[in-house]
Motif scaffolding. Structure first.
Motif, PDB file in Angstrom:
ATOM      1  N   HIS A  85       0.799  -1.225   0.000  1.00  0.00           N
ATOM      2  CA  HIS A  85       0.000   0.000   0.000  1.00  0.00           C
ATOM      3  C   HIS A  85       0.839   1.286   0.000  1.00  0.00           C
ATOM      4  CE1 HIS A  85      -4.163  -1.165  -0.094  1.00  0.00           C
ATOM      5  NE2 HIS A  85      -4.056  -1.981   0.932  1.00  0.00           N
ATOM      6  N   PRO A  86       1.799   1.457   0.915  1.00  0.00           N
ATOM      7  CA  PRO A  86       2.562   2.720   0.909  1.00  0.00           C
ATOM      8  C   PRO A  86       3.378   2.914  -0.359  1.00  0.00           C
ATOM      9  CG  PRO A  86       2.817   1.552   2.995  1.00  0.00           C
ATOM     10  CD  PRO A  86       2.168   0.596   2.054  1.00  0.00           C
ATOM     11  N   ASP A  87       4.007   1.833  -0.842  1.00  0.00           N
ATOM     12  CA  ASP A  87       4.849   1.950  -2.027  1.00  0.00           C
ATOM     13  C   ASP A  87       4.023   2.304  -3.258  1.00  0.00           C
ATOM     14  OD1 ASP A  87       7.336   1.734  -3.467  1.00  0.00           O
ATOM     15  OD2 ASP A  87       6.628  -0.183  -4.244  1.00  0.00           O
ATOM     16  N   LEU A  88       2.869   1.669  -3.411  1.00  0.00           N
ATOM     17  CA  LEU A  88       2.008   1.989  -4.546  1.00  0.00           C
ATOM     18  C   LEU A  88       1.538   3.442  -4.489  1.00  0.00           C
ATOM     19  CD1 LEU A  88      -0.182  -1.238  -4.822  1.00  0.00           C
ATOM     20  CD2 LEU A  88       1.598  -0.486  -6.401  1.00  0.00           C
ATOM     21  N   MET A  89       1.275   3.950  -3.287  1.00  0.00           N
ATOM     22  CA  MET A  89       0.858   5.344  -3.164  1.00  0.00           C
ATOM     23  C   MET A  89       2.001   6.284  -3.541  1.00  0.00           C
ATOM     24  SD  MET A  89      -1.304   7.676  -2.658  1.00  0.00           S
ATOM     25  CE  MET A  89      -2.723   6.726  -2.147  1.00  0.00           C
ATOM     26  N   ARG A  90       3.206   5.982  -3.097  1.00  0.00           N
ATOM     27  CA  ARG A  90       4.357   6.820  -3.464  1.00  0.00           C
ATOM     28  C   ARG A  90       4.514   6.882  -4.981  1.00  0.00           C
ATOM     29  NH1 ARG A  90       6.714   3.760   0.783  1.00  0.00           N
ATOM     30  NH2 ARG A  90       6.965   5.026   2.686  1.00  0.00           N
ATOM     31  N   ARG A  91       4.451   5.738  -5.619  1.00  0.00           N
ATOM     32  CA  ARG A  91       4.639   5.679  -7.068  1.00  0.00           C
ATOM     33  C   ARG A  91       3.507   6.415  -7.796  1.00  0.00           C
ATOM     34  NH1 ARG A  91       8.355   1.550  -8.621  1.00  0.00           N
ATOM     35  NH2 ARG A  91       9.128   0.376  -6.833  1.00  0.00           N
ATOM     36  N   THR A  92       2.291   6.279  -7.276  1.00  0.00           N
ATOM     37  CA  THR A  92       1.164   6.980  -7.894  1.00  0.00           C
ATOM     38  C   THR A  92       1.327   8.487  -7.760  1.00  0.00           C
ATOM     39  OG1 THR A  92      -0.323   5.116  -7.465  1.00  0.00           O
ATOM     40  CG2 THR A  92      -1.342   7.267  -7.864  1.00  0.00           C
ATOM     41  N   ILE A  93       1.753   8.953  -6.596  1.00  0.00           N
ATOM     42  CA  ILE A  93       1.945  10.392  -6.399  1.00  0.00           C
ATOM     43  C   ILE A  93       3.030  10.921  -7.334  1.00  0.00           C
ATOM     44  CG2 ILE A  93       2.779  12.134  -4.763  1.00  0.00           C
ATOM     45  CD1 ILE A  93       1.410  10.480  -2.549  1.00  0.00           C
ATOM     46  N   GLU A  94       4.133  10.196  -7.441  1.00  0.00           N
ATOM     47  CA  GLU A  94       5.217  10.637  -8.325  1.00  0.00           C
ATOM     48  C   GLU A  94       4.711  10.786  -9.756  1.00  0.00           C
ATOM     49  OE1 GLU A  94       8.237  11.613  -7.508  1.00  0.00           O
ATOM     50  OE2 GLU A  94       7.763  11.256  -5.394  1.00  0.00           O
ATOM     51  N   GLY A  95       3.994   9.779 -10.239  1.00  0.00           N
ATOM     52  CA  GLY A  95       3.474   9.841 -11.599  1.00  0.00           C
ATOM     53  C   GLY A  95       2.419  10.908 -11.765  1.00  0.00           C
ATOM     54  N   ALA A  96       1.560  11.061 -10.749  1.00  0.00           N
ATOM     55  CA  ALA A  96       0.497  12.056 -10.825  1.00  0.00           C
ATOM     56  C   ALA A  96       1.059  13.466 -10.854  1.00  0.00           C
ATOM     57  CB  ALA A  96      -0.457  11.888  -9.642  1.00  0.00           C
ATOM     58  N   GLY A 134      -2.872  -2.243   9.853  1.00  0.00           N
ATOM     59  CA  GLY A 134      -3.156  -0.881  10.270  1.00  0.00           C
ATOM     60  C   GLY A 134      -1.971   0.038  10.066  1.00  0.00           C
ATOM     61  N   ARG A 135      -0.779  -0.451  10.377  1.00  0.00           N
ATOM     62  CA  ARG A 135       0.426   0.384  10.189  1.00  0.00           C
ATOM     63  C   ARG A 135       0.649   0.698   8.719  1.00  0.00           C
ATOM     64  NH1 ARG A 135       2.246  -3.093  14.354  1.00  0.00           N
ATOM     65  NH2 ARG A 135       3.283  -4.484  12.875  1.00  0.00           N
ATOM     66  N   LYS A 136       0.403  -0.263   7.857  1.00  0.00           N
ATOM     67  CA  LYS A 136       0.623  -0.026   6.428  1.00  0.00           C
ATOM     68  C   LYS A 136      -0.422   0.921   5.846  1.00  0.00           C
ATOM     69  CE  LYS A 136       4.360  -1.915   6.355  1.00  0.00           C
ATOM     70  NZ  LYS A 136       5.553  -1.091   6.076  1.00  0.00           N
ATOM     71  N   ARG A 137      -1.649   0.832   6.305  1.00  0.00           N
ATOM     72  CA  ARG A 137      -2.655   1.778   5.823  1.00  0.00           C
ATOM     73  C   ARG A 137      -2.396   3.180   6.385  1.00  0.00           C
ATOM     74  NH1 ARG A 137      -6.948  -0.162   2.601  1.00  0.00           N
ATOM     75  NH2 ARG A 137      -7.196   2.062   2.289  1.00  0.00           N
ATOM     76  N   LYS A 138      -1.911   3.284   7.621  1.00  0.00           N
ATOM     77  CA  LYS A 138      -1.521   4.592   8.160  1.00  0.00           C
ATOM     78  C   LYS A 138      -0.367   5.174   7.363  1.00  0.00           C
ATOM     79  CE  LYS A 138       0.166   6.955  12.312  1.00  0.00           C
ATOM     80  NZ  LYS A 138       1.397   7.490  11.708  1.00  0.00           N
ATOM     81  N   GLU A 139       0.611   4.337   7.041  1.00  0.00           N
ATOM     82  CA  GLU A 139       1.747   4.810   6.245  1.00  0.00           C
ATOM     83  C   GLU A 139       1.284   5.298   4.874  1.00  0.00           C
ATOM     84  OE1 GLU A 139       6.027   3.129   4.538  1.00  0.00           O
ATOM     85  OE2 GLU A 139       4.934   1.983   6.052  1.00  0.00           O
ATOM     86  N   VAL A 143       1.884   9.150   3.579  1.00  0.00           N
ATOM     87  CA  VAL A 143       2.574   9.486   2.329  1.00  0.00           C
ATOM     88  C   VAL A 143       1.775  10.526   1.547  1.00  0.00           C
ATOM     89  CG1 VAL A 143       3.232   8.570   0.061  1.00  0.00           C
ATOM     90  CG2 VAL A 143       3.821   7.303   2.141  1.00  0.00           C
ATOM     91  N   LEU A 144       0.475  10.317   1.470  1.00  0.00           N
ATOM     92  CA  LEU A 144      -0.380  11.236   0.722  1.00  0.00           C
ATOM     93  C   LEU A 144      -0.511  12.587   1.428  1.00  0.00           C
ATOM     94  CD1 LEU A 144      -2.241  11.810  -1.658  1.00  0.00           C
ATOM     95  CD2 LEU A 144      -4.099  10.687  -0.386  1.00  0.00           C
ATOM     96  N   LEU A 145      -0.723  12.553   2.737  1.00  0.00           N
ATOM     97  CA  LEU A 145      -0.892  13.805   3.473  1.00  0.00           C
ATOM     98  C   LEU A 145       0.397  14.628   3.477  1.00  0.00           C
ATOM     99  CD1 LEU A 145      -2.996  12.485   6.479  1.00  0.00           C
ATOM    100  CD2 LEU A 145      -3.797  13.962   4.616  1.00  0.00           C
TER     101      LEU A 145
END
Length: 315
Positions: A85-96, A134-139, A143-145
């Protein structure tokens, strides 16, 4: 409204987001990994632009987000792969960010709150997860915030309880619906008399689209309390009643889940989240209601009726 892309579009919530946009007669883009699944879900919709992506390739994320104003992110991962979850969000933000996207709206969950310290949980409740999931969803949220705080992209999070509704195959109630239609015994994760909340999937889709258009939602996370406090037993009895069958179930508690987990990876993964059945996180969505004025809350009886109709049609 600005052009919206639904990342993770072929899941139940993704389809509900698409339906909410379609109801406004606006064009939108659907993103997923399987072209066949996207075509099956959206191939007959002239408003839908279908694109596949590889979330691990930056150029693929950029292409998926090109020309888009807002991403509604409902990407799921296997229950035993929450570290993604955190890694996919990081990659999505970078591309976005590279593609010039203005906002990401994330579908969140109750997991980051951990064990509740109050009878009902508002957004200011500490996020203190004691589980790996829970820790991974918080992370993922952090990342997004943080990207929002840095001014790189606008962020909004909608935290929701368990799902009920058409296509919600990962819901605790999915097996109940299917067993009730056959008049057979349902397998449930218990205790089943604990207070619980469920969100009707189409209501969640509408809310995500509404928040995507709300400037005051930037940089904030909101709870959605769904259709009210109930229990698994109450809804199961209503579901069986709607099919004119007598409710019957085998209820698996924490110890039973451990044993079942020896042969079922899914049951094994449920063990650490079993606290939700004894110490439920009951969301307070006052902040969301104050922001929007009103929120959709489909009654449980209507949700049951529509879900059964969909399952009957599918059969």
């Amino acid at each position: 409204m600005g052009r919206i892309a639904v990342f993770g579009a072929t899941g139940a919530v993704g389809k509900s987001v698409a339906a909410a946009i379609r109801a406004k007669n606006e064009p939108y883009r659907v993103i997923g990994r399987s072209r066949a699944a996207l075509d099956a879900a959206f191939g007959n919709d002239p408003l839908a632009q279908i694109m596949t992506w590889d979330p691990y390739e930056t150029h693929s994320v950029v292409a998926a987000a090109d020309g888009i104003d807002t991403i509604i992110y409902v990407v799921g991962v296997d229950y035993d792969k929450f570290e993604l979850h955190p890694d996919l969000m990081r990659r999505t933000i970078e591309g976005a960010v590279a593609a010039g996207v203005r906002r990401i709206v994330l579908l969140g969950t109750v997991y980051p709150y951990g064990i509740p310290r109050t009878a009902t949980v508002r957004e200011e409740h500490p996020r203190d997860p004691h589980t790996f999931k829970g820790r991974k969803r918080k992370e993922q949220e952090d990342v997004l915030l943080e990207a929002d705080k840095q001014g790189r992209i606008e962020a909004t999070i909608l935290r929701v309880p368990d799902f009920v509704g058409p296509g919600a195959e990962k819901s605790f109630l999915d097996g109940v619906f299917k067993a009730a239609l056959k008049g057979s015994r349902a397998t449930m994760v218990g205790p089943i008399d604990t207070p619980h909340q469920f969100a009707f999937v189409p209501d969640v889709g509408k809310l995500l689209v509404t928040l995507a258009q709300e400037p005051k939602a930037r940089g904030r996370a909101f709870n959605f309390a769904g259709s009210g406090v109930t229990s698994q037993r109450d809804l199961a009895e209503r579901i069986y009643g709607a099919t004119h069958h007598k409710f019957k179930a085998m209820v698996a508690g924490r110890n039973t889940l451990r044993v079942m987990g020896l042969v079922s990876p899914m049951m094994r993964e449920l063990v650490e989240m079993s606290y939700l059945h004894t110490k439920p996180v009951l969301l307070d969505d006052t902040a969301l209601t104050e922001l929007l004025g009103s929120v959709p809350r489909t009654s449980y009886d209507e949700a049951i009726s529509k879900t059964l109709a969909q399952l009957r049609a599918k059969r």
